[in-house]
Design an enzyme around this catalytic site. Structure first.
Site, PDB file in Angstrom:
ATOM      1  N   ASP A 170       0.884  -1.169   0.000  1.00  0.00           N
ATOM      2  CA  ASP A 170       0.000   0.000   0.000  1.00  0.00           C
ATOM      3  C   ASP A 170       0.915   1.209   0.000  1.00  0.00           C
ATOM      4  O   ASP A 170       1.639   1.454   0.964  1.00  0.00           O
ATOM      5  CB  ASP A 170      -0.880  -0.042   1.256  1.00  0.00           C
ATOM      6  CG  ASP A 170      -1.783   1.165   1.375  1.00  0.00           C
ATOM      7  OD1 ASP A 170      -1.541   2.188   0.688  1.00  0.00           O
ATOM      8  OD2 ASP A 170      -2.736   1.103   2.181  1.00  0.00           O
ATOM      9  N   TYR A 211       1.558  -8.133  18.143  1.00  0.00           N
ATOM     10  CA  TYR A 211       0.665  -8.373  17.029  1.00  0.00           C
ATOM     11  C   TYR A 211       0.383  -7.093  16.250  1.00  0.00           C
ATOM     12  O   TYR A 211      -0.232  -6.171  16.764  1.00  0.00           O
ATOM     13  CB  TYR A 211      -0.654  -8.974  17.536  1.00  0.00           C
ATOM     14  CG  TYR A 211      -1.494  -9.455  16.397  1.00  0.00           C
ATOM     15  CD1 TYR A 211      -1.212 -10.666  15.782  1.00  0.00           C
ATOM     16  CD2 TYR A 211      -2.528  -8.678  15.895  1.00  0.00           C
ATOM     17  CE1 TYR A 211      -1.951 -11.103  14.696  1.00  0.00           C
ATOM     18  CE2 TYR A 211      -3.266  -9.102  14.822  1.00  0.00           C
ATOM     19  CZ  TYR A 211      -2.969 -10.320  14.226  1.00  0.00           C
ATOM     20  OH  TYR A 211      -3.692 -10.739  13.153  1.00  0.00           O
ATOM     21  N   LYS A 235      -2.353  -6.617  10.446  1.00  0.00           N
ATOM     22  CA  LYS A 235      -3.342  -6.341   9.381  1.00  0.00           C
ATOM     23  C   LYS A 235      -2.636  -5.879   8.116  1.00  0.00           C
ATOM     24  O   LYS A 235      -2.697  -4.716   7.737  1.00  0.00           O
ATOM     25  CB  LYS A 235      -4.347  -5.272   9.815  1.00  0.00           C
ATOM     26  CG  LYS A 235      -4.917  -5.404  11.188  1.00  0.00           C
ATOM     27  CD  LYS A 235      -5.700  -6.689  11.424  1.00  0.00           C
ATOM     28  CE  LYS A 235      -6.292  -6.669  12.808  1.00  0.00           C
ATOM     29  NZ  LYS A 235      -5.305  -6.367  13.855  1.00  0.00           N
TER      30      LYS A 235
HETATM   31  P1  13P Z   1      -5.279  -0.214   4.783  1.00  0.00           P
HETATM   32  O1  13P Z   1      -4.559  -1.237   5.650  1.00  0.00           O
HETATM   33  O2  13P Z   1      -5.959  -0.860   3.626  1.00  0.00           O
HETATM   34  O3  13P Z   1      -4.352   0.880   4.390  1.00  0.00           O
HETATM   35  O4  13P Z   1      -6.437   0.392   5.654  1.00  0.00           O
HETATM   36  C1  13P Z   1      -6.105   1.068   6.820  1.00  0.00           C
HETATM   37  C2  13P Z   1      -7.259   1.643   7.562  1.00  0.00           C
HETATM   38  O5  13P Z   1      -7.061   2.164   8.622  1.00  0.00           O
HETATM   39  C3  13P Z   1      -8.624   1.566   7.000  1.00  0.00           C
HETATM   40  O6  13P Z   1      -9.566   2.186   7.848  1.00  0.00           O
HETATM   41 MG    MG Z   2      -4.138   2.240   2.987  1.00  0.00          MG
HETATM   42 MG    MG Z   3      -5.121  -1.983   2.081  1.00  0.00          MG
END
Ligand code: 13P
Ligand code: MG
Ligand code: MG
Ligand code: 13P
Length: 380
Positions: free
Chosen positions: A13, A231, A234
């Site tokens: 990203d 952890y 995400k």
């Molecule tokens: P991403 O991990 O896709 O950048 O999303 C982050 C986020 O905080 C979405 O609310």
């Molecule tokens: Mg993002």
């Molecule tokens: Mg993303």
């Protein structure tokens, strides 16, 4: 049997339009330009640039094996070039996953995610590429166990003599930075006993028990490995699955995604939402930064190159994969995912709408508790 080929998917990203939604087309073009040069320079044999939500995905084929410095360096260069473009436009979170300015030889741990698979090309080699946005690698554990362990999902486990031998699972323990290989069907219950804890365990690879088939599936888990003890998982995972002829059929691999599974991630990486199977085009987050999206593209690998619906003589990088979740049969899963996501949103900032405290990507808890410490009294 053909030669050894490596398929590398490296994703990051590096910025998007209007919050965490979609990379700008100019960023995709920059990546394609760099990868085209990579083909000309002999680093890779072929490539395809795509995205899910705000994550840019570089698919590459080459003969350099996994973790190759030149291939990872090329992906890094593509992300740097696209980040420059994103920064010029002041896009949101430009360069988000490029955590370090210096490339150290391998993207593992540097921010981008990677799923790489090396194999000897069979007579025909159908591959599925899954890309998820706003969730974590352990989200793939449920569908992968259904695909490779559950005969009520994959009839091939019962009726295909090679699949009938079962599969091996490489499982990582995020918290202890350890890995283990376990065998199904004989250890199925033990495998499920640990994988059920999606905050700690994730599948890295699934292997056929037939030597000349090799690795069947691979998931990007590198940030999890790096984050041992803490952890921070995400990282919007990707997964590559080889199909057919001793492995589950394409349709068997797709089937579990009809279940709108609750996954961790979504808004601020801190909520549970039901993942939503859709096309690349429909993968922009649209409701509370989600629901988490799951996209699946299909290619044949043919003589070390991607073969989609385009002419076989097309130049490297020009490809048309099958976009599996675009079809109307998946409307049912989308409808259910939307319903479940609306339902769980009803919990607002309460669990299980939000994740457990250790899993939250954002929290004010320590500072709030600190502030309240003086006022906390013992209960007699
Ligand atoms: P991403 O991990 O896709 O950048 O999303 C982050 C986020 O905080 C979405 O609310
Ligand atoms: Mg993002
Ligand atoms: Mg993303
Ligand atoms: P075909 O007979 O069409 O090749 O299909 C076999 C199969 O594996 C279907 O899942």
């Amino acid at each position: 049997m053909g030669d050894r080929v490596t398929v590398s998917v490296i994703k990051a990203d590096i910025g998007s339009v209007a919050g965490h939604s979609r990379p700008h087309p100019k960023m995709m073009t920059k990546c394609a330009d760099i990868l085209r040069d990579g083909v000309k320079g002999g680093t890779i044999d072929d490539f395809y640039v795509t995205r899910v939500g705000d994550d840019v995905n570089l698919y590459m084929t080459h003969s350099r094996g996994e973790n190759d410095k030149t291939v990872h360096g090329l992906a890094w260069e593509a992300f740097q070039s696209a980040t420059k473009e994103a920064k010029q436009m002041k896009l949101y979170a430009a360069g988000q996953d490029i955590l370090t300015d210096a490339f150290s030889g391998n993207v593992r741990g540097a921010g981008p995610g990677a799923a790489e698979i090396e194999f000897t090309e069979r007579g025909s080699e159908p591959l599925l590429f899954f890309m998820a946005d706003k969730t974590e690698p352990s989200s793939f554990s449920l569908p992968l166990t259904r695909i490779f362990m559950d005969p009520f999902t994959t009839t091939g486990l019962v009726i295909d003599p090679r699949a009938h031998l079962g599969f091996k699972f490489e499982i990582v323990d995020v918290c202890d930075s350890k890995k283990i290989v376990m065998c199904a069907p004989e250890e199925s219950y033990d495998i499920l006993s640990i994988l059920g804890d999606t905050t700690r365990y994730a599948i890295k690879r699934v292997m056929s028990r037939i030597d000349n088939i090799g690795v069947a599936a691979v998931v990007s888990t590198e940030k999890l490995n790096l984050a041992a003890g803490k952890y921070v998982g995400k990282d919007d995972p990707v997964m590559v699955v080889r199909c057919q002829s001793g492995l589950p059929a394409v349709g068997e691999v797709l089937q579990p995604f009809m279940f709108p599974q609750l996954v961790a991630g979504w808004m601020r990486g801190s909520h549970h939402g039901a993942w939503y199977p859709c096309s690349v085009e429909d993968s922009d987050p649209s409701y509370f930064d989600g629901p988490p999206r799951i996209v699946c593209l299909g290619f044949q690998i043919s003589n070390g190159k991607f073969q989609g619906l385009e002419d076989p003589e097309s130049p490297p990088g020009i490809h048309t994969p099958i976009d599996y979740f675009a079809g109307s049969v998946w409307n049912e899963a989308r409808r259910r995912a939307t319903k479940v996501s609306i339902y769980i949103r009803g919990h607002g900032p309460f669990m299980p709408g939000i994740l457990s405290p250790e899993e939250m990507e954002y929290t004010t808890r320590p500072s709030v508790l600190g502030k309240l410490k003086e006022r906390m009294e013992d209960i007699e």
